[in-house]
Design a protein around this motif. Structure first.
Motif, PDB file in Angstrom:
ATOM      1  N   GLN A 199       0.832  -1.204   0.000  1.00  0.00           N
ATOM      2  CA  GLN A 199       0.000   0.000   0.000  1.00  0.00           C
ATOM      3  C   GLN A 199       0.867   1.256   0.000  1.00  0.00           C
ATOM      4  N   ARG A 200       1.931   1.250   0.813  1.00  0.00           N
ATOM      5  CA  ARG A 200       2.819   2.411   0.895  1.00  0.00           C
ATOM      6  C   ARG A 200       3.539   2.647  -0.439  1.00  0.00           C
ATOM      7  N   ILE A 201       3.901   1.567  -1.114  1.00  0.00           N
ATOM      8  CA  ILE A 201       4.612   1.680  -2.389  1.00  0.00           C
ATOM      9  C   ILE A 201       3.640   1.968  -3.526  1.00  0.00           C
ATOM     10  N   GLY A 202       2.395   1.558  -3.355  1.00  0.00           N
ATOM     11  CA  GLY A 202       1.376   1.849  -4.367  1.00  0.00           C
ATOM     12  C   GLY A 202       1.275   0.817  -5.468  1.00  0.00           C
ATOM     13  N   ARG A 203       1.711  -0.410  -5.179  1.00  0.00           N
ATOM     14  CA  ARG A 203       1.605  -1.476  -6.183  1.00  0.00           C
ATOM     15  C   ARG A 203       1.292  -2.802  -5.503  1.00  0.00           C
ATOM     16  N   ASN A 225      14.040  14.343  -3.867  1.00  0.00           N
ATOM     17  CA  ASN A 225      12.795  14.574  -4.604  1.00  0.00           C
ATOM     18  C   ASN A 225      12.199  13.259  -5.111  1.00  0.00           C
ATOM     19  N   LEU A 226      12.630  12.144  -4.504  1.00  0.00           N
ATOM     20  CA  LEU A 226      12.090  10.831  -4.838  1.00  0.00           C
ATOM     21  C   LEU A 226      11.054  10.415  -3.808  1.00  0.00           C
ATOM     22  N   GLU A 227      10.018   9.729  -4.268  1.00  0.00           N
ATOM     23  CA  GLU A 227       9.047   9.117  -3.374  1.00  0.00           C
ATOM     24  C   GLU A 227       9.298   7.611  -3.348  1.00  0.00           C
ATOM     25  N   LEU A 228       8.870   6.970  -2.282  1.00  0.00           N
ATOM     26  CA  LEU A 228       9.005   5.517  -2.200  1.00  0.00           C
ATOM     27  C   LEU A 228       8.341   4.848  -3.392  1.00  0.00           C
ATOM     28  N   SER A 229       7.215   5.388  -3.821  1.00  0.00           N
ATOM     29  CA  SER A 229       6.486   4.813  -4.957  1.00  0.00           C
ATOM     30  C   SER A 229       7.259   4.927  -6.265  1.00  0.00           C
ATOM     31  N   ASP A 230       8.129   5.941  -6.387  1.00  0.00           N
ATOM     32  CA  ASP A 230       8.912   6.102  -7.616  1.00  0.00           C
ATOM     33  C   ASP A 230       9.847   4.920  -7.847  1.00  0.00           C
ATOM     34  N   LEU A 231      10.353   4.370  -6.765  1.00  0.00           N
ATOM     35  CA  LEU A 231      11.360   3.321  -6.888  1.00  0.00           C
ATOM     36  C   LEU A 231      10.809   2.090  -7.606  1.00  0.00           C
ATOM     37  N   SER A 232       9.543   1.789  -7.384  1.00  0.00           N
ATOM     38  CA  SER A 232       8.968   0.577  -7.975  1.00  0.00           C
ATOM     39  C   SER A 232       8.833   0.671  -9.485  1.00  0.00           C
ATOM     40  N   THR A 233       8.915   1.877 -10.026  1.00  0.00           N
ATOM     41  CA  THR A 233       8.842   2.043 -11.488  1.00  0.00           C
ATOM     42  C   THR A 233      10.213   2.295 -12.111  1.00  0.00           C
TER      43      THR A 233
END
Length: 350
Positions: free
Chosen positions: A46-50, A183-191
């Motif tokens: 949920q936190r990562i968004g995937r 300027n990175l979000e945790l969710s950015d890493l998964s993409t």
């Protein structure tokens, strides 16, 4: 003696210890199939968004790097790493022991870029050499620098175009994400990366890293690799409970923010004193260049690593703050540094 040597000198945040105690007598399944681990995994998704990512909890950073990289590569494939990379310098040849060469790239700030990667590919052209296949980066790097979104996008694009896997060591990921310059979000890493991990050991947990596998190609049979390498803990609950506690609210990020703030206090005062740094760092690791006489005096009350010799009179040291670093200890360090510097200046003027 107060330690600024690392960010794992203390045990664990009390909330995690309390959660372990409160659930101690509950009977659950083993090997990461317990309800606590499953809740932690769902929370992280949920936190990562995937929902289409695989998450595995392992006990430590070296173990995670070793198992992930060896699982992702075929026998003839190699890893590209900065010459300061943890897998190259501080893991006792763990990757090489699995039969995979690490291709070392000389960098000035701990960070790789696409030109570095191109040079590595250009130097390995046929089947008489190892085949570069995986790019290893850490965020923050081993010398405290962080990747911004543009830099990571550039590397990610190059890796995709050249069929390379991109793997991010996140042992101190909290510090990077909570940096004032990030300027990175945790969710950015998964993409942007094929796999990365969220470090708990260095941010409030007794132990534990959460490996996130984003690329479908790398997911198959990963628990087999974990078991074979001794990483599938019978009491996997110990990791699941801690990660659930860290991420059920913003505790993980609050702890990392504190560590960064403590480092920032020291960094600011060192700058005001007219001293320089080996490299610019906005994370919880800083590398000031101090007179050797000052280092000797400070070491009477504080422990830290002397990182490298700069010249005959000065050396770079590494100061690391943690989720539990006491502000009064930081202020005392600053005060002692200022007083000692004044004494050294006075002596030099006599």
């Amino acid at each position: 003696m107060y330690s600024f040597k690392n960010d794992y000198s203390e045990g664990a945040h009390p909330r995690l210890l309390n959660a372990l105690i409160e659930t101690n007598f509950e009977q659950v399944d083993g090997y990461g199939e317990d309800c606590f681990t499953q809740k932690a995994v769902e929370l992280l998704k949920q936190r990562i968004g995937r929902n289409d990512i695989d998450i595995h909890l392992l006990s430590g950073g070296t173990q995670t790097n070793l198992i992930a990289i060896s699982a992702f590569l075929r026998p003839h494939e190699a890893v590209i790493s900065a010459n300061t990379g943890h897998i190259l310098v501080h893991e006792t040849g763990a990757i090489e022991a699995t039969g995979h060469k690490i291709i070392s790239i000389e960098v000035s700030n701990g960070k790789l870029n696409s030109s570095h990667l191109k040079a590595a590919l250009d130097a390995h052209t046929d089947e008489h050499m190892v085949k570069p296949k995986l790019v290893y980066i850490s965020n923050p790097t081993e010398i405290g620098t962080i990747y911004n979104k543009g830099e990571l996008e550039q590397i990610s694009r190059f890796c995709e175009e050249n069929k390379l896997f991109l793997f991010m060591d996140g042992a101190r990921l909290g510090s990077a994400l909570c940096s004032e310059e990030n300027n990175l979000e945790l969710s950015d890493l998964s993409t942007l990366v094929d796999a990365f991990y969220i470090g708990g050991t260095k941010n409030g947990a007794l132990m534990g890293e959460a490996l996130v596998i984003c690329n479908e190609q790398l997911k198959e049979d990963f628990r087999f690799y974990m078991k074979q390498k001794g990483a599938l803990l019978a009491k996997g609950r110990l990791l699941g409970i801690q990660f659930h506690e860290l991420f059920r609210d913003n505790l993980y990020f609050e702890l990392a923010t504190h560590a960064n703030r403590m480092a920032g206090l020291i960094r600011e005062e060192i700058g005001k004193a007219g001293l320089s740094f080996l490299v610019h760092s906005s994370s919880n690791q800083i590398f000031p260049i101090l007179p050797n006489q000052l280092i000797t005096e400070l070491q009477k009350k504080y422990s830290f690593y002397v990182w490298s010799k700069v010249d005959t009179d000065n050396s770079a040291v590494r100061l690391v703050t943690s989720w539990a670093t006491k502000e009064e200890a930081v202020l005392a360090f600053i005060d002692d540094m200022k007083k000692t510097l004044q004494k050294l200046v006075s002596c030099s003027l006599r």
